[in-house]
Design a protein around this motif. Structure first.
Motif, mmCIF file in Angstrom:
data_model
loop_
_atom_site.group_PDB
_atom_site.id
_atom_site.type_symbol
_atom_site.label_atom_id
_atom_site.label_comp_id
_atom_site.label_asym_id
_atom_site.label_seq_id
_atom_site.Cartn_x
_atom_site.Cartn_y
_atom_site.Cartn_z
ATOM 1 N N ALA A 1 77.931 55.054 55.493
ATOM 2 C CA ALA A 1 78.907 56.352 55.306
ATOM 3 C C ALA A 1 79.984 56.184 53.945
ATOM 4 C CB ALA A 1 79.968 56.373 56.648
ATOM 5 N N THR A 2 80.426 54.721 54.067
ATOM 6 C CA THR A 2 81.147 54.692 52.581
ATOM 7 C C THR A 2 80.463 55.090 51.230
ATOM 8 O OG1 THR A 2 82.496 52.928 54.008
ATOM 9 C CG2 THR A 2 82.923 52.876 51.565
ATOM 10 N N ALA A 3 79.318 54.357 51.425
ATOM 11 C CA ALA A 3 78.269 54.574 49.929
ATOM 12 C C ALA A 3 78.230 56.333 49.939
ATOM 13 C CB ALA A 3 77.141 53.834 50.057
ATOM 14 N N TYR B 1 79.867 58.775 51.000
ATOM 15 C CA TYR B 1 81.062 59.640 50.744
ATOM 16 C C TYR B 1 81.440 59.121 49.178
ATOM 17 C CZ TYR B 1 86.178 60.835 50.458
ATOM 18 O OH TYR B 1 86.942 61.187 50.016
ATOM 19 N N GLN B 2 81.258 58.113 48.906
ATOM 20 C CA GLN B 2 81.584 57.835 47.228
ATOM 21 C C GLN B 2 80.616 58.351 46.432
ATOM 22 O OE1 GLN B 2 82.474 53.499 46.761
ATOM 23 N NE2 GLN B 2 84.181 53.708 48.009
ATOM 24 N N LEU B 3 79.408 58.376 46.591
ATOM 25 C CA LEU B 3 78.404 59.004 45.778
ATOM 26 C C LEU B 3 78.553 60.295 45.680
ATOM 27 C CD1 LEU B 3 75.087 57.220 46.874
ATOM 28 C CD2 LEU B 3 76.203 57.226 44.534
ATOM 29 N N SER B 4 78.998 61.318 46.795
ATOM 30 C CA SER B 4 79.178 62.594 46.980
ATOM 31 C C SER B 4 80.421 62.820 46.119
ATOM 32 C CB SER B 4 79.539 63.024 48.451
ATOM 33 O OG SER B 4 79.697 64.104 48.594
ATOM 34 N N ARG B 5 81.464 61.998 46.254
ATOM 35 C CA ARG B 5 82.745 62.145 45.352
ATOM 36 C C ARG B 5 82.368 62.166 43.822
ATOM 37 N NH1 ARG B 5 86.226 65.579 47.036
ATOM 38 N NH2 ARG B 5 87.566 64.703 45.562
ATOM 39 N N ARG B 6 81.614 61.102 43.646
ATOM 40 C CA ARG B 6 81.175 61.233 42.195
ATOM 41 C C ARG B 6 80.258 62.146 41.833
ATOM 42 N NH1 ARG B 6 78.769 55.159 40.864
ATOM 43 N NH2 ARG B 6 81.175 54.620 41.359
ATOM 44 N N ASP B 7 79.259 62.458 42.377
ATOM 45 C CA ASP B 7 78.493 63.608 42.143
ATOM 46 C C ASP B 7 79.582 65.156 41.672
ATOM 47 O OD1 ASP B 7 75.827 65.146 41.750
ATOM 48 O OD2 ASP B 7 76.359 66.174 43.670
ATOM 49 N N LEU B 8 80.310 65.307 42.671
ATOM 50 C CA LEU B 8 81.363 66.366 42.401
ATOM 51 C C LEU B 8 82.065 66.236 41.089
ATOM 52 C CD1 LEU B 8 82.498 66.980 46.167
ATOM 53 C CD2 LEU B 8 80.955 68.631 44.962
ATOM 54 N N ARG B 9 82.364 65.004 40.727
ATOM 55 C CA ARG B 9 83.306 65.076 39.790
ATOM 56 C C ARG B 9 82.443 64.981 38.323
ATOM 57 N NH1 ARG B 9 85.768 60.518 42.629
ATOM 58 N NH2 ARG B 9 84.230 59.098 41.382
ATOM 59 N N ALA B 10 81.157 64.546 38.698
ATOM 60 C CA ALA B 10 80.260 64.950 37.333
ATOM 61 C C ALA B 10 79.500 66.178 37.316
ATOM 62 C CB ALA B 10 79.136 63.603 37.445
ATOM 63 N N ARG B 11 79.655 67.037 38.150
ATOM 64 C CA ARG B 11 79.100 68.223 38.294
ATOM 65 C C ARG B 11 79.902 69.243 37.276
ATOM 66 N NH1 ARG B 11 77.941 70.825 43.805
ATOM 67 N NH2 ARG B 11 76.860 68.897 44.020
ATOM 68 N N PRO B 12 79.084 69.941 36.315
ATOM 69 C CA PRO B 12 79.980 70.827 35.326
ATOM 70 C C PRO B 12 80.285 72.064 36.137
ATOM 71 C CG PRO B 12 77.827 70.831 35.035
ATOM 72 C CD PRO B 12 77.961 69.424 35.893
ATOM 73 N N SER B 13 81.457 72.832 35.782
ATOM 74 C CA SER B 13 81.697 73.777 36.453
ATOM 75 C C SER B 13 80.771 75.004 36.410
ATOM 76 C CB SER B 13 82.957 74.283 35.757
ATOM 77 O OG SER B 13 83.067 74.751 34.422
ATOM 78 N N SER C 1 78.116 50.657 40.777
ATOM 79 C CA SER C 1 76.982 51.531 40.304
ATOM 80 C C SER C 1 76.673 52.392 41.318
ATOM 81 C CB SER C 1 76.119 50.584 39.607
ATOM 82 O OG SER C 1 75.379 49.719 40.537
ATOM 83 N N SER C 2 76.033 53.381 40.841
ATOM 84 C CA SER C 2 75.466 54.659 41.737
ATOM 85 C C SER C 2 73.925 53.768 42.238
ATOM 86 C CB SER C 2 74.974 55.753 40.928
ATOM 87 O OG SER C 2 76.199 56.469 40.574
ATOM 88 N N LEU C 3 73.507 53.157 41.643
ATOM 89 C CA LEU C 3 72.310 52.441 42.070
ATOM 90 C C LEU C 3 72.691 51.506 43.172
ATOM 91 C CD1 LEU C 3 69.145 52.176 42.134
ATOM 92 C CD2 LEU C 3 69.566 50.356 40.250
ATOM 93 N N GLY C 4 73.624 50.824 43.059
ATOM 94 C CA GLY C 4 74.067 49.864 43.947
ATOM 95 C C GLY C 4 74.291 50.557 45.174
ATOM 96 N N LYS C 5 75.092 51.680 45.251
ATOM 97 C CA LYS C 5 75.567 52.476 46.382
ATOM 98 C C LYS C 5 74.485 53.003 47.083
ATOM 99 C CE LYS C 5 79.801 53.471 44.547
ATOM 100 N NZ LYS C 5 80.903 52.650 45.217
#
Length: 241
Positions: free
Chosen positions: A98-100, A102-114, A26-30
């Protein structure tokens, strides 16, 4: 028998993931992992800064402090065990942070509309530079260890057990000062934003406490920056020699 085997496999497949796994996914967990690991590193930074300031009391005081770190916990603990425990905890905190991140950053980019219908409010400078600040700090940690811990990248003749002279050697070079001061400035911005974010994630933030938390974050960032920068500045100006 075959039917029972297939049923067992299906049950294992449908088994719910553990609480730890669910929390991490979960995002909250990270964010919680980032907050806790960040506070662990912050506590270390405060202690490390205070230790660094002992250099103003002379070589004997500073070298004695470095020796004490290696004998901490004796005779209950073996020589340098306490120091290695601290190092292991710090490495675990850095990796988790660092891992959390990076993963939150990738998740944010995937969720961001174009495209956006409305532009979002411009983020603060510290917020927009958190990611690059993290990269700068990671690279600095590697250089710092190679310089003053292993001596691999030390500019002078590295002397194990003589940290006072090693620090003088490093900050007697222009590049040693530039690298260190740039990293400390990045650290200040990271702490300023990170402390407030951690407080929000861990539930300490509220409308009534928001101003106090921001003030605390600013003071922590300022004190840490000034404390760490004071050492190379003192060497450059001859206050410490």
């Amino acid at each position: 028998m075959a039917l029972a085997t297939r049923t067992d496999r299906a049950e294992r497949t449908e088994r719910k993931p553990s609480f730890a796994r669910s929390a991490w996914d979960s995002s909250l967990g990270k964010k919680t992992v980032m907050a806790v690991s960040g506070l662990i590193m912050l506590a270390y930074l405060v202690a490390h800064m205070l230790g660094n300031l002992k250099i103003f009391f002379g070589a004997g005081e500073f070298n004695g402090y470095a020796h004490w770190l290696r004998t901490l916990g004796e005779p209950f603990l073996h020589h340098e065990w306490a120091l290695w425990i601290v190092r292991v905890v710090l490495v675990a905190a850095v990796v988790a942070h660092a891992t959390a991140a990076y993963q939150l950053s990738r998740r944010d980019l995937r969720a961001r509309p174009s495209t956006y219908v409305h532009k979002k409010r411009r983020a603060s400078y510290a917020t927009r530079t958190m990611r690059w600040g993290g990269v700068i700090l990671a690279l600095f940690i590697v250089w710092h260890i190679l310089d003053l811990t292993t001596g691999t990248a030390h500019p002078g003749g590295f002397e194990a057990g003589h940290p006072y002279q090693n620090v003088i050697d490093t900050f007697s070079t222009w590049y040693g000062n530039v690298v260190y001061i740039a990293a400390v400035l990045a650290l200040g911005l990271h702490v300023r934003h990170g402390f407030w974010s951690a407080a929000q994630t861990l539930g300490a933030g509220s409308r009534t406490r928001d101003r106090a938390l921001r003030t605390t974050a600013n003071v922590l960032a300022l004190v840490l920056t000034a404390g760490f920068v004071s050492v190379p500045v003192a060497v450059m100006t001859g206050v410490v020699s």
